[in-house]
Scaffold this active site. Sequence first.
Site, PDB file in Angstrom:
ATOM      1  N   TYR A  48       0.847  -1.163   0.145  1.00  0.00           N
ATOM      2  CA  TYR A  48       0.158  -0.092   0.040  1.00  0.00           C
ATOM      3  C   TYR A  48       0.823   1.250  -0.066  1.00  0.00           C
ATOM      4  O   TYR A  48       2.035   1.415   0.833  1.00  0.00           O
ATOM      5  CB  TYR A  48      -0.830  -0.030   1.315  1.00  0.00           C
ATOM      6  CG  TYR A  48      -1.840   1.107   1.300  1.00  0.00           C
ATOM      7  CD1 TYR A  48      -2.784   1.466   0.368  1.00  0.00           C
ATOM      8  CD2 TYR A  48      -1.381   2.155   2.353  1.00  0.00           C
ATOM      9  CE1 TYR A  48      -3.595   2.526   0.486  1.00  0.00           C
ATOM     10  CE2 TYR A  48      -2.364   3.138   2.473  1.00  0.00           C
ATOM     11  CZ  TYR A  48      -3.389   3.429   1.504  1.00  0.00           C
ATOM     12  OH  TYR A  48      -4.102   4.702   1.662  1.00  0.00           O
ATOM     13  N   ASP A  62      -0.553  16.127   5.812  1.00  0.00           N
ATOM     14  CA  ASP A  62      -1.439  15.513   4.972  1.00  0.00           C
ATOM     15  C   ASP A  62      -2.803  16.408   4.614  1.00  0.00           C
ATOM     16  O   ASP A  62      -3.934  15.935   5.227  1.00  0.00           O
ATOM     17  CB  ASP A  62      -1.742  14.033   5.471  1.00  0.00           C
ATOM     18  CG  ASP A  62      -2.617  13.146   4.631  1.00  0.00           C
ATOM     19  OD1 ASP A  62      -2.652  13.498   3.447  1.00  0.00           O
ATOM     20  OD2 ASP A  62      -3.218  12.327   5.104  1.00  0.00           O
ATOM     21  N   ASP A  89      -3.181   5.688  -2.237  1.00  0.00           N
ATOM     22  CA  ASP A  89      -4.201   6.800  -2.077  1.00  0.00           C
ATOM     23  C   ASP A  89      -4.090   7.657  -2.994  1.00  0.00           C
ATOM     24  O   ASP A  89      -3.035   8.248  -3.279  1.00  0.00           O
ATOM     25  CB  ASP A  89      -3.490   6.956  -0.488  1.00  0.00           C
ATOM     26  CG  ASP A  89      -4.475   8.152  -0.098  1.00  0.00           C
ATOM     27  OD1 ASP A  89      -5.568   8.589  -0.822  1.00  0.00           O
ATOM     28  OD2 ASP A  89      -4.045   8.798   1.160  1.00  0.00           O
ATOM     29  N   ASP A  91      -6.347  10.357  -2.904  1.00  0.00           N
ATOM     30  CA  ASP A  91      -6.928  11.538  -2.235  1.00  0.00           C
ATOM     31  C   ASP A  91      -8.232  11.764  -2.975  1.00  0.00           C
ATOM     32  O   ASP A  91      -9.076  10.843  -3.075  1.00  0.00           O
ATOM     33  CB  ASP A  91      -5.867  12.718  -2.331  1.00  0.00           C
ATOM     34  CG  ASP A  91      -4.849  12.773  -1.314  1.00  0.00           C
ATOM     35  OD1 ASP A  91      -4.770  11.715  -0.284  1.00  0.00           O
ATOM     36  OD2 ASP A  91      -3.902  13.242  -1.411  1.00  0.00           O
ATOM     37  N   HIS A 116      -7.646   4.284  -4.532  1.00  0.00           N
ATOM     38  CA  HIS A 116      -8.887   4.727  -3.857  1.00  0.00           C
ATOM     39  C   HIS A 116      -8.939   6.429  -3.929  1.00  0.00           C
ATOM     40  O   HIS A 116      -7.961   7.089  -3.898  1.00  0.00           O
ATOM     41  CB  HIS A 116      -8.832   4.151  -2.465  1.00  0.00           C
ATOM     42  CG  HIS A 116      -8.179   4.722  -1.367  1.00  0.00           C
ATOM     43  ND1 HIS A 116      -8.180   5.915  -1.119  1.00  0.00           N
ATOM     44  CD2 HIS A 116      -6.864   4.189  -1.093  1.00  0.00           C
ATOM     45  CE1 HIS A 116      -7.236   6.104  -0.033  1.00  0.00           C
ATOM     46  NE2 HIS A 116      -6.448   4.973   0.105  1.00  0.00           N
ATOM     47  N   GLU A 118     -11.318   9.366  -2.527  1.00  0.00           N
ATOM     48  CA  GLU A 118     -12.324   9.692  -1.287  1.00  0.00           C
ATOM     49  C   GLU A 118     -13.325  10.670  -1.542  1.00  0.00           C
ATOM     50  O   GLU A 118     -13.221  11.521  -2.549  1.00  0.00           O
ATOM     51  CB  GLU A 118     -11.631  10.159  -0.082  1.00  0.00           C
ATOM     52  CG  GLU A 118     -10.651  11.422  -0.295  1.00  0.00           C
ATOM     53  CD  GLU A 118      -9.611  11.326   0.795  1.00  0.00           C
ATOM     54  OE1 GLU A 118      -9.430  12.437   1.362  1.00  0.00           O
ATOM     55  OE2 GLU A 118      -8.936  10.337   0.710  1.00  0.00           O
ATOM     56  N   CYS A 126      -6.157  14.528   6.607  1.00  0.00           N
ATOM     57  CA  CYS A 126      -5.937  13.428   6.926  1.00  0.00           C
ATOM     58  C   CYS A 126      -7.487  12.530   7.574  1.00  0.00           C
ATOM     59  O   CYS A 126      -8.224  13.167   8.271  1.00  0.00           O
ATOM     60  CB  CYS A 126      -4.683  13.182   7.987  1.00  0.00           C
ATOM     61  SG  CYS A 126      -4.821  11.650   8.865  1.00  0.00           S
ATOM     62  N   ARG A 161     -13.567   5.591  -1.394  1.00  0.00           N
ATOM     63  CA  ARG A 161     -13.437   5.695   0.066  1.00  0.00           C
ATOM     64  C   ARG A 161     -14.391   6.904   0.664  1.00  0.00           C
ATOM     65  O   ARG A 161     -14.785   7.766  -0.149  1.00  0.00           O
ATOM     66  CB  ARG A 161     -12.078   6.243   0.520  1.00  0.00           C
ATOM     67  CG  ARG A 161     -12.014   6.831   1.990  1.00  0.00           C
ATOM     68  CD  ARG A 161     -10.332   7.289   2.302  1.00  0.00           C
ATOM     69  NE  ARG A 161     -10.298   8.172   3.214  1.00  0.00           N
ATOM     70  CZ  ARG A 161      -9.367   8.641   3.603  1.00  0.00           C
ATOM     71  NH1 ARG A 161      -8.023   8.007   3.322  1.00  0.00           N
ATOM     72  NH2 ARG A 161      -9.330   9.743   4.334  1.00  0.00           N
ATOM     73  N   GLU A 191     -14.029   5.021   5.961  1.00  0.00           N
ATOM     74  CA  GLU A 191     -12.777   5.292   6.929  1.00  0.00           C
ATOM     75  C   GLU A 191     -13.341   5.576   8.218  1.00  0.00           C
ATOM     76  O   GLU A 191     -14.278   6.164   8.602  1.00  0.00           O
ATOM     77  CB  GLU A 191     -12.323   6.734   6.218  1.00  0.00           C
ATOM     78  CG  GLU A 191     -11.066   7.275   7.151  1.00  0.00           C
ATOM     79  CD  GLU A 191     -10.054   6.383   7.185  1.00  0.00           C
ATOM     80  OE1 GLU A 191     -10.020   5.516   7.754  1.00  0.00           O
ATOM     81  OE2 GLU A 191      -8.732   6.946   6.661  1.00  0.00           O
ATOM     82  N   ASN A 213      -8.847   0.307   7.391  1.00  0.00           N
ATOM     83  CA  ASN A 213      -7.632   0.971   7.629  1.00  0.00           C
ATOM     84  C   ASN A 213      -7.197   0.829   9.146  1.00  0.00           C
ATOM     85  O   ASN A 213      -7.741   1.084   9.973  1.00  0.00           O
ATOM     86  CB  ASN A 213      -7.713   2.384   7.202  1.00  0.00           C
ATOM     87  CG  ASN A 213      -6.767   3.251   7.633  1.00  0.00           C
ATOM     88  OD1 ASN A 213      -5.346   2.751   7.798  1.00  0.00           O
ATOM     89  ND2 ASN A 213      -6.781   4.715   7.557  1.00  0.00           N
TER      90      ASN A 213
END
Length: 300
Positions: A48, A62, A89, A91, A116, A118, A126, A161, A191, A213
């Site tokens: 990952y 982040d 990731d 974002d 993914h 989101e 974050c 996500r 998440e 996660n």
Amino acid sequence: MLYTTRTDTDKRRAFRRRLESGELLRMPGAFNPLSARLIERRGFDGVYVSGAVLSADLGLPDIGLTTLTEVAGRTRQITRVTDLPTLADADTGFGEPMNVARTVQEFEDAGLAGLHIEDQVNPKRCGHLDGKQVVDAETAVRRIRAAVDARRDPDFLIVARTDIRASEGLEATIDRAGRLVDAGADAIFPEALRTLDEFARVRAAIDVPLLANMTEFGKSDLFTADQLSDAGVNIVIWPVSLLRMAMGAADRGLSTLLDQGSLTDRLDEMQHRRDLYDLLDYESYSGFDSSVFNFRLEAD
């Protein structure tokens, strides 16, 4: 020697087959190509790449400051040194739906097995910080549809996500997950769920793979792989764990240098030179070099 011997297509197909089996796939987060190779060596199922880790590696928080070029470049470095499938990731897709589409194709070109996207407001923050905001359902759906429409390899995994649990609760999470599956998402990443029962309830509501996660110091309890498997989870990531351990060890080592002027007392905590050379496959390079440069220049 050098890079992976498996094609991107092979890794994606293998990833899909493993997911179809229903077993739990364990994917620790790599903070650089060398750690990805170690993840493979130790027998995990995939690698990952965390946006939080990449931001931290650049000395940034982040909060959506990294660029598509930076993330795609790092993922390319990681995918080419491991035979394992790599999930990254992305974002919010680095912008609006058209940006999401470009992100998918850039990540395909980087050799990833999937990504993914989101549903946070852009720029994101974050997932385990307070004060997150999510977009409306229509915008979230458009992002996933753009991702699905843009991919060229049907085996490239599009994970949706949702961060809505923190602001609107579990029922809203289940509703959002259903909408994202209907939009074409291949898997769901809810998440910051708090309990195994919450994972089990999301699992019961969807018919695609479920990702958990397990990040330390966050909103979720740290469940074991067996517990998550029993709850119906299909992928578990530990996104920042290796970076946290490495930085903790580095900090302790620097303290020892200041206090003692030497790291003699910490040699047993270090990766030995021979183990590093084995991980880097020095022997193959040496053999290749001697087979090519097998001549000598005669002296005049």
